[in-house]
Design a protein around this motif. Structure first.
Motif, mmCIF file in Angstrom:
data_model
loop_
_atom_site.group_PDB
_atom_site.id
_atom_site.type_symbol
_atom_site.label_atom_id
_atom_site.label_comp_id
_atom_site.label_asym_id
_atom_site.label_seq_id
_atom_site.Cartn_x
_atom_site.Cartn_y
_atom_site.Cartn_z
ATOM 1 N N MET A 1 0.849 -1.193 0.000
ATOM 2 C CA MET A 1 0.000 0.000 0.000
ATOM 3 C C MET A 1 0.882 1.240 0.000
ATOM 4 N N ASN A 2 0.778 2.044 -1.059
ATOM 5 C CA ASN A 2 1.665 3.201 -1.161
ATOM 6 C C ASN A 2 1.156 4.376 -0.338
ATOM 7 N N GLN A 3 1.954 5.435 -0.296
ATOM 8 C CA GLN A 3 1.638 6.586 0.545
ATOM 9 C C GLN A 3 0.327 7.252 0.145
ATOM 10 N N LYS A 4 0.037 7.266 -1.141
ATOM 11 C CA LYS A 4 -1.197 7.892 -1.613
ATOM 12 C C LYS A 4 -2.427 7.200 -1.022
ATOM 13 N N ILE A 5 -2.425 5.885 -1.029
ATOM 14 C CA ILE A 5 -3.552 5.134 -0.482
ATOM 15 C C ILE A 5 -3.626 5.317 1.028
ATOM 16 N N THR A 6 -2.468 5.300 1.681
ATOM 17 C CA THR A 6 -2.433 5.508 3.132
ATOM 18 C C THR A 6 -3.023 6.863 3.489
ATOM 19 N N THR A 7 -2.646 7.886 2.734
ATOM 20 C CA THR A 7 -3.182 9.225 2.978
ATOM 21 C C THR A 7 -4.687 9.254 2.800
ATOM 22 N N LEU A 8 -5.179 8.629 1.739
ATOM 23 C CA LEU A 8 -6.616 8.598 1.465
ATOM 24 C C LEU A 8 -7.364 7.924 2.611
ATOM 25 N N ILE A 9 -6.876 6.794 3.092
ATOM 26 C CA ILE A 9 -7.551 6.080 4.180
ATOM 27 C C ILE A 9 -7.566 6.922 5.451
ATOM 28 N N HIS A 10 -6.461 7.598 5.742
ATOM 29 C CA HIS A 10 -6.426 8.481 6.915
ATOM 30 C C HIS A 10 -7.421 9.636 6.777
ATOM 31 N N LYS A 11 -7.543 10.173 5.571
ATOM 32 C CA LYS A 11 -8.490 11.261 5.338
ATOM 33 C C LYS A 11 -9.930 10.775 5.517
ATOM 34 N N LEU A 12 -10.233 9.590 5.011
ATOM 35 C CA LEU A 12 -11.564 9.021 5.199
ATOM 36 C C LEU A 12 -11.882 8.874 6.681
ATOM 37 N N GLU A 13 -10.920 8.368 7.435
ATOM 38 C CA GLU A 13 -11.120 8.179 8.867
ATOM 39 C C GLU A 13 -11.354 9.506 9.570
ATOM 40 N N SER A 14 -10.686 10.552 9.114
ATOM 41 C CA SER A 14 -10.869 11.868 9.726
ATOM 42 C C SER A 14 -12.255 12.441 9.438
ATOM 43 N N HIS A 15 -12.926 11.891 8.405
ATOM 44 C CA HIS A 15 -14.281 12.322 8.047
ATOM 45 C C HIS A 15 -15.342 11.363 8.590
ATOM 46 N N ASN A 16 -14.952 10.493 9.539
ATOM 47 C CA ASN A 16 -15.877 9.528 10.150
ATOM 48 C C ASN A 16 -16.274 8.409 9.200
ATOM 49 N N LEU A 119 -26.671 8.261 0.858
ATOM 50 C CA LEU A 119 -26.802 9.419 1.735
ATOM 51 C C LEU A 119 -27.569 9.099 3.013
ATOM 52 N N TYR A 120 -28.633 8.298 2.908
ATOM 53 C CA TYR A 120 -29.476 8.100 4.078
ATOM 54 C C TYR A 120 -30.247 6.788 3.994
ATOM 55 N N GLY A 121 -30.392 6.131 5.135
ATOM 56 C CA GLY A 121 -31.249 4.956 5.212
ATOM 57 C C GLY A 121 -30.540 3.713 5.698
ATOM 58 N N PRO A 122 -29.788 3.030 4.835
ATOM 59 C CA PRO A 122 -29.143 1.783 5.245
ATOM 60 C C PRO A 122 -28.200 1.980 6.435
ATOM 61 N N LYS A 123 -28.145 0.962 7.294
ATOM 62 C CA LYS A 123 -27.279 1.047 8.469
ATOM 63 C C LYS A 123 -25.805 1.085 8.072
ATOM 64 N N GLN A 124 -25.472 0.411 6.994
ATOM 65 C CA GLN A 124 -24.086 0.331 6.524
ATOM 66 C C GLN A 124 -24.054 0.551 5.016
ATOM 67 N N VAL A 125 -23.094 1.329 4.562
ATOM 68 C CA VAL A 125 -22.873 1.542 3.137
ATOM 69 C C VAL A 125 -21.436 1.139 2.812
ATOM 70 N N ILE A 126 -21.283 0.261 1.841
ATOM 71 C CA ILE A 126 -19.956 -0.174 1.394
ATOM 72 C C ILE A 126 -19.753 0.313 -0.030
ATOM 73 N N ILE A 127 -18.699 1.078 -0.231
ATOM 74 C CA ILE A 127 -18.364 1.613 -1.552
ATOM 75 C C ILE A 127 -17.051 0.986 -2.000
ATOM 76 N N ILE A 128 -17.065 0.384 -3.181
ATOM 77 C CA ILE A 128 -15.896 -0.302 -3.713
ATOM 78 C C ILE A 128 -15.379 0.462 -4.924
ATOM 79 N N ILE A 129 -14.103 0.801 -4.904
ATOM 80 C CA ILE A 129 -13.512 1.519 -6.037
ATOM 81 C C ILE A 129 -12.179 0.895 -6.429
ATOM 82 N N GLY A 130 -11.857 0.995 -7.717
ATOM 83 C CA GLY A 130 -10.523 0.662 -8.175
ATOM 84 C C GLY A 130 -9.625 1.882 -8.027
ATOM 85 N N ILE A 131 -8.324 1.674 -8.097
ATOM 86 C CA ILE A 131 -7.383 2.785 -7.935
ATOM 87 C C ILE A 131 -7.501 3.795 -9.066
#
Length: 205
Positions: A1-16, A119-131
């Motif tokens: 996992m390169n630095q770009k992906i690490t940064t993205l994951i940290h940013k996501l976590e900072s946004h809850n 945006l609203y409703g489901p208890k859990q939302v899973i979003i899958i993306i390619g790089i």
């Protein structure tokens, strides 16, 4: 996992929001199995990414109540019923058109049936993306979606919009235009309700 992906994951976590990284579709399916309990109700957005990675097949064959809207014999009303049930699903799973390096999720939708449950409703939302869907900023996310993803998707859906023949967006006003709802998600109230899984492959539009 390169630095770009690490940064993205940290940013996501900072946004809850939660971020995950997998190298292969096989790892992706194992993670989905961990995240979605057996017996759960599962809705989904229309997605080439989920089709190509085997996610839809996995959900159809798994121990889930999968709201499968892709059967060819469904009427418009039956599809609408599924769209509405997606709001009460335990998990809603989809892809996204783009995600910025600072953790903002961007989508363009035609009728809102994909973005609304995110945006609203489901208890859990899973979003899958390619790089291939990671962009430097919002401007490049919008450009990527309008000039790459939307024309390809319109063509896949058999639309007669100008982009299907031109290969790029001209901001048309065509009655079959699929670029109607522009949605940017920059955070969540409920911690980890949205989970983003980044697959280390170029997949989807």
């Amino acid at each position: 996992m390169n630095q770009k992906i690490t940064t993205l994951i940290h940013k996501l976590e900072s946004h809850n929001m939660a971020g995950y990284f997998v190298n292969t579709p096989e790892e992706l399916l194992l993670l989905i199995k961990e995240l979605i309990p057996n017996g759960s109700s599962v809705g989904s957005g229309d997605s080439v990414t989920l089709e190509d990675t085997g996610v839809f097949e996995y959900l159809r064959n798994g121990d889930y109540n999968f709201y499968d809207k892709f059967a060819s014999d469904l009427t418009k009303e039956q599809k609408r019923d599924i769209y509405l049930r997606n709001f009460t699903a335990d998990t809603f799973i989809s892809s996204a058109n783009a995600i910025t390096i600072d953790g903002a999720i961007f989508n363009i939708d035609g009728n809102g049936s994909r973005v609304a449950p995110i945006l609203y409703g489901p208890k859990q939302v899973i979003i899958i993306i390619g790089i291939n869907k990671i962009t430097d900023d919002l401007d490049s996310a919008i450009k990527r979606t309008r000039q790459i993803a939307a024309p390809l998707d319109a063509k896949r859906l058999g639309k007669n919009t100008p982009c299907t023949s031109l290969g790029h967006c001209i901001d048309c006003k065509h009655k079959e235009r699929i670029c109607n709802d522009f949605v940017l998600i920059t955070g969540q109230f409920v911690k980890d309700r949205i989970k983003v899984i980044i697959l280390n492959e170029n997949v989807g539009y």
